[in-house]
Design an enzyme around this catalytic site. Structure first.
Site, PDB file in Angstrom:
ATOM      1  N   ASP A   1      -5.618  -6.374   6.114  1.00  0.00           N
ATOM      2  CA  ASP A   1      -6.753  -5.668   5.541  1.00  0.00           C
ATOM      3  C   ASP A   1      -8.077  -6.728   5.026  1.00  0.00           C
ATOM      4  O   ASP A   1      -9.126  -6.738   5.373  1.00  0.00           O
ATOM      5  CB  ASP A   1      -6.239  -4.912   4.143  1.00  0.00           C
TER       6      ASP A   1
ATOM      7  N   TYR B   1       0.976  -1.236   0.113  1.00  0.00           N
ATOM      8  CA  TYR B   1      -0.034   0.067   0.216  1.00  0.00           C
ATOM      9  C   TYR B   1       0.789   1.255   0.122  1.00  0.00           C
ATOM     10  O   TYR B   1       0.434   2.367  -0.393  1.00  0.00           O
ATOM     11  CB  TYR B   1      -0.863  -0.043   1.102  1.00  0.00           C
TER      12      TYR B   1
ATOM     13  N   ASP C   1     -11.500  -8.192   7.376  1.00  0.00           N
ATOM     14  CA  ASP C   1     -12.984  -8.240   6.923  1.00  0.00           C
ATOM     15  C   ASP C   1     -13.576  -9.441   7.056  1.00  0.00           C
ATOM     16  O   ASP C   1     -14.715  -9.695   7.314  1.00  0.00           O
ATOM     17  CB  ASP C   1     -13.014  -7.254   5.772  1.00  0.00           C
TER      18      ASP C   1
END
Ligand code: NAD
Length: 355
Positions: free
Chosen positions: A243, A141, A247
């Protein structure tokens, strides 16, 4: 004790859930005799509307001067046009960087009363109690990005120091819990993962011999998380894997609205927020689940203020409120028994006051 807390309600349901988090924080202060100075500051889309900057100077200053920062959520369609040059998310990345928070802790517990709220079978979920530790400031990222007419490139880099410090955070946590750490990587393919695995092994052997370490490939971890989630204690992984997997793990609990997070760096100051976003689809309706934010307040009490008993009392109050049936529509047993955001906040407050 006295503490300064910067409060960033943000956008969408952010202000709705933060209002309940603050009521609970004030109730804890009253019940335990603490003095918390709370300063609300503009952030995200709300700050763009106010002054064109998602992280105004005065907000950043307020956060840097505080002992902890409580955030609701940011973003929404109003600020998401493809041509938009200033975005709420820039504020969040800037704030994390300025605060130096590199470890994102996401505890996932399955409340016994909410077993039926998950899409997974209750038998798989009973007793799930795990914590993800996601690296927050490195990896793909943040690497260099290139694009030409025929290709695009995102560079993934990790330094030894970055891996060492996140593994230490996870290992210290595992030591306080059930002593089991799973490190997740893709070492069969990625060089950064091979470095990650080597460093994790070395740090654990040298500094945490009492904590068991298991390495797991990310694809396998994605599968085991829903096959046998109860077996996990602490999981540590790099930014993008974390990430995605967090979730996935959030669905073990039944709703995004239930789960808190803490972002920590060196020292005790941290950034605390529910894991959900600004939920524009339900904003303004008074039906957002405030539990993720209230439980983020509990993490704030524990990690930044060192108030473990107060944190446990607040977590217990949330558990009891949920067990008594105080639930927003996302986790309510039936639609006609669903409560509004502030009613769930009230139910938690009642239990804190009852001590
Ligand atoms: P979201 O988390 O906002 O919502 C996903 C779904 O979950 C929606 O149906 C929503 O109604 C539901 N939901 C979320 N929180 C809930 C709660 N507390 N109670 C009940 N239901 C809840 O994700 P999204 O829709 O993909 O994103 C919306 C906006 O939020 C986007 O602008 C995104 O960039 C932003 N976002 C911000 C953060 C953050 O502030 N850290 C994190 C994720 C997304």
């Amino acid at each position: 004790m006295k503490a300064r807390i910067a409060v960033l309600p943000g956008d969408g349901i952010g202000p709705e859930v933060v209002a309940q988090g603050l009521r609970c924080l004030r109730a804890v202060a009253d019940a335990f005799g603490h003095e918390f100075a709370l300063t609300e500051l503009p952030f995200g889309g709300a700050a763009i509307d106010l002054c064109g900057d998602p992280l105004p100077e005065s907000t950043l200053k307020g956060c840097l001067e505080a002992d902890a920062v409580l955030l609701g959520a940011i973003g929404g369609p109003k600020w998401s046009a493809p041509e938009a040059r200033v975005r709420p998310e820039q504020g969040l990345l800037g704030l994390r960087k300025a605060l130096g928070v590199y470890a994102n802790l996401r505890p996932v517990t399955v409340h016994p009363a909410l077993l039926a709220s998950s899409t997974l079978k209750p038998g798989i979920l009973e007793g799930v109690d795990l914590v993800f530790v996601r690296e927050l400031t490195g990896g793909i990222y943040f690497g260099e990005k290139r694009r030409d007419a025929h290709s695009a490139t995102d560079v993934c880099t990790y330094t030894v120091a970055e891996v060492e410090r996140i593994v230490r955070v996870a290992a210290r946590l595992a030591r306080q819990r059930r002593g089991k750490l799973v490190s997740i990587d893709k070492a069969n393919v990625l060089e950064t993962s091979r470095l990650w695995r080597e460093v994790a092994t070395r740090v654990m052997r040298a500094e945490f011999p009492e904590v068991s370490l298991e390495h797991m490939l990310v694809d396998s971890a994605a599968m085991h998380l829903i096959r046998r989630p109860r077996d996990f204690d602490v999981l540590v992984t790099e930014n993008m894997f974390g990430d995605i997997l967090t979730d996935e793990a959030s669905m073990l609990a039944g709703s995004l609205g239930l789960l808190p997070s803490a972002s920590l760096g060196e020292g005790t100051r941290g950034l605390y927020e529910p894991i959900h976003g600004s939920a524009p689809d339900i904003a303004g309706q008074g039906i957002a689940n405030p539990c993720g934010t209230i439980l983020s307040v509990a993490l704030l009490l524990r990690h930044s203020l060192g108030l473990a008993a107060e944190a446990a009392a607040l977590e217990q109050a949330v558990s009891e409120a949920l067990a008594s049936g105080a639930r927003t529509p996302d986790v309510a047993a039936s639609h006609d028994r669903a409560l509004r955001t502030e009613q769930v906040g009230e139910a938690v407050l009642d239990r804190i006051r009852a001590g």
